[in-house]
Every structure is written in structure tokens, then in C-alpha cells.
Design an enzyme around this catalytic site. Structure first.
Site, PDB file in Angstrom:
ATOM      1  CD  GLU A  86      12.995  71.567 -32.837  1.00  0.00           C
ATOM      2  OE1 GLU A  86      13.681  70.549 -33.062  1.00  0.00           O
ATOM      3  OE2 GLU A  86      12.747  71.980 -31.700  1.00  0.00           O
ATOM      4  CD  GLU A 117      -3.995  56.066 -30.754  1.00  0.00           C
ATOM      5  OE1 GLU A 117      -3.798  54.907 -30.373  1.00  0.00           O
ATOM      6  OE2 GLU A 117      -3.350  57.048 -30.335  1.00  0.00           O
TER       7      GLU A 117
END
Length: 304
Positions: A86, A117
């Protein structure tokens, strides 16, 4: 990082306020969420000092050619990628300035890949692949604080001399860190036990909003509270740019639109031209002399 049974982590605890969650009416459920979400706001407020330090250190790094990297897995990784994505449309920043790295790559944005992960070596490889240097800032995001992918990345980043930030939702006595800046967002047990996309995710999103916006403000990409570096790429954004010019100057809509076109659709450059009386090229040079900071450039030229 401490060797702690994950079941003892703050983010894994059972919330006594929601033990009858499956018996609540829809309205009661919404009310419970609303009460619990207040903890996310409070958690960010308590982390204001390290957040401010992170803004200061990151802005300084970016002024000297550095980049900001968010790195995480699962929800934490997605939030980092979202914040990074963004920045270009909001601040007209180059895509490489703020980047998000998620365990599992782009595919993990749409499909769960939480098993990845656990690979600290993948985090280290991501740092190497991004050619992190001492100029850069790496923010590791892990709600429970123990994600090996994140710790592997932060260790590799430290070895390369980068500034490191650790963002977690567990207290330091549960999970320690060697990061330069330690941000703890202590939101407490989730309404749905262990689902850190809830309060922990909300607090993380709030913190990232503050971090990236604060950095861009420090870099001069904001004038007052206006997005003067917004990319004018469609009708909506062109209309916003013209209204911004009208609000900040004495120009009518037609004149503001003409000024926007003369500036090459740059609100910042248009304002510099209007307030200094310089042409586009001279205004651009003036802004460059002040690292793109409009207020500093105009004040310098006008002797303020």
C-alpha cells in the site's frame, strides 16, 4: 529466543471472557469482540516509545539509501506484505523502498502455508536473496514470537549489519530477542483461543500503519495531513489531487487542474511551483535539494 512450551505463550492462552462463545447470540458475539478489540488499541499505546524509535531509525535509514523489509509467516507475513503493497499508491514510493517477505512466497498470500514457518534457513535465505545490507531495516513480525522463519531472517539481517525490529504479541520474559528495537503488542488471549489473526492481528496492523505512515511523514511525503505524493493514476485520484490543490491554494478547479497537468500530475511539484513561482524544472531542482520535503523547500526559497 527462549525455549518455551508454546502452550504457555500469552497468545495461546484461553480467554475466560469467551468460554461460552458458541452459546452467544450474534449481537452478544459482536459486543464481546468490540470489548476485546479495545485491548488492541491499548496494546499499541503501551508500545508507543519503541514504535517512535522504529519510525526515527527507519526514516534515517531510508534517507541514506536503505530499504524497509517486513518479514513474517501466516497472518503476520500477510499483514507485512499488505502494508508494503500500500505504500507505492499512497506515497508514490518506489516498490523496492518498502517490501514484504512471507514464508512460502506469493502463493502463501492466498493459501495457508504455515508449515513453512518452521524453517529458519528459509528466513536467512530470504535475507540473502534480497541482498540486505547495513543500510536496510528488517522488521520481523511474529504474533507468538517464536516463528523460526522470522528468527532466522533477523539473525541473518543482524549479521549483515541491518537495523532489526522485532514485533510480537508476547512479553519479553516469554520470548526474548536480540533485535535493535523490540515492539511488544500485548493484546492478551484471543476470543478464539490461539487465533492470532484476531486481536494480535489487529494490533499488528495498527502498528504497521503507524510505522510506515510515520516514516513517510518523516521523509516529506506528506504536507500537513495531505498525501501530496499520491500517484495520480485514475479518475478518482485525479479528482482528489485537484481538490487537494484547491484546498491548499486559492485556485479554482479549472486552474488547479491546469497546474496539475503542468506539473506532470505531481501534487507536490504543483504546490512547489505555485508557492515559489518557479517553473517545473526549477521547482523539481529545489525539491531535490531538500530531499523531496515540500515544506522545507518552499520555506527555504521564500526565506521563511
Amino acid at each position: 529466543m527462549t525455549n518455551l512450551d508454546r502452550g504457555h505463550l500469552l497468545t495461546e492462552q484461553v480467554n475466560t471472557n469467551s468460554q461460552n462463545l458458541d452459546k452467544l447470540s450474534c449481537l452478544e458475539l459482536v459486543e464481546l469482540f468490540n470489548r476485546e478489540d479495545e485491548n488492541a488499541i491499548a496494546a499499541v499505546a503501551k508500545a508507543k516509545v519503541p514504535l517512535a524509535t522504529a519510525i526515527e531509525r527507519t526514516a534515517e535509514a531510508l534517507r541514506h539509501g536503505g530499504r524497509l523489509f517486513y518479514i513474517g509467516a501466516g497472518t503476520s507475513g500477510r499483514l507485512g506484505v499488505l502494508d508494503a503493497a500500500e505504500c507505492p499508491p499512497t506515497f508514490c514510493s518506489p516498490p523496492e523502498l518498502v517490501q514484504g517477505i512471507i514464508a512460502g512466497g506469493a502463493g502463501a498470500l492466498l493459501r495457508s502455508s504455515e508449515d513453512l514457518e518452521d524453517r529458519a534457513e528459509d528466513g536467512a535465505s530470504a535475507i540473502a536473496g534480497s541482498q540486505i545490507t547495513k543500510l536496510d531495516v528488517v522488521a520481523g513480525i511474529t504474533a507468538g514470537g517464536t516463528t523460526p522463519f522470522v528468527h532466522g531472517a533477523l539473525q541473518a539481517a543482524r549479521e549483515r549489519g541491518a537495523t532489526t525490529i522485532f514485533i510480537a504479541c508476547v512479553p519479553v520474559e516469554q520470548v526474548s530477542t536480540d533485535a535493535d528495537i523490540d515492539i511488544r503488542l500485548l493484546t492478551g488471549a484471543e476470543i478464539l483461543a490461539g487465533s492470532t489473526r484476531l486481536k494480535a492481528g489487529t494490533a499488528t496492523k495498527l502498528a504497521l500503519n503507524i510505522l510506515s505512515t510515520g516514516v513517510m511523514v518523516q521523509l516529506g511525503k506528506v504536507y500537513g495531513n495531505r498525501m501530496i505524493d499520491v500517484a495520480v493514476t485514475n479518475k478518482k485520484l485525479r479528482d482528489r489531487a485537484i481538490r487537494m490543490l484547491q484546498d491548499l491554494t486559492d485556485l479554482n478547479r479549472e486552474a488547479a487542474g491546469l497546474l496539475l497537468e503542468q506539473s506532470g500530475k505531481s501534487v507536490k511539484l504543483a504546490l512547489a511551483m505555485h508557492w515559489t513561482g518557479l517553473d517545473k524544472a526549477e521547482s523539481d531542482r529545489l525539491l531535490s535539494q531538500h530531499q523531496g520535503n515540500l515544506r522545507a523547500a518552499v520555506d527555504s526559497h521564500n526565506g521563511s
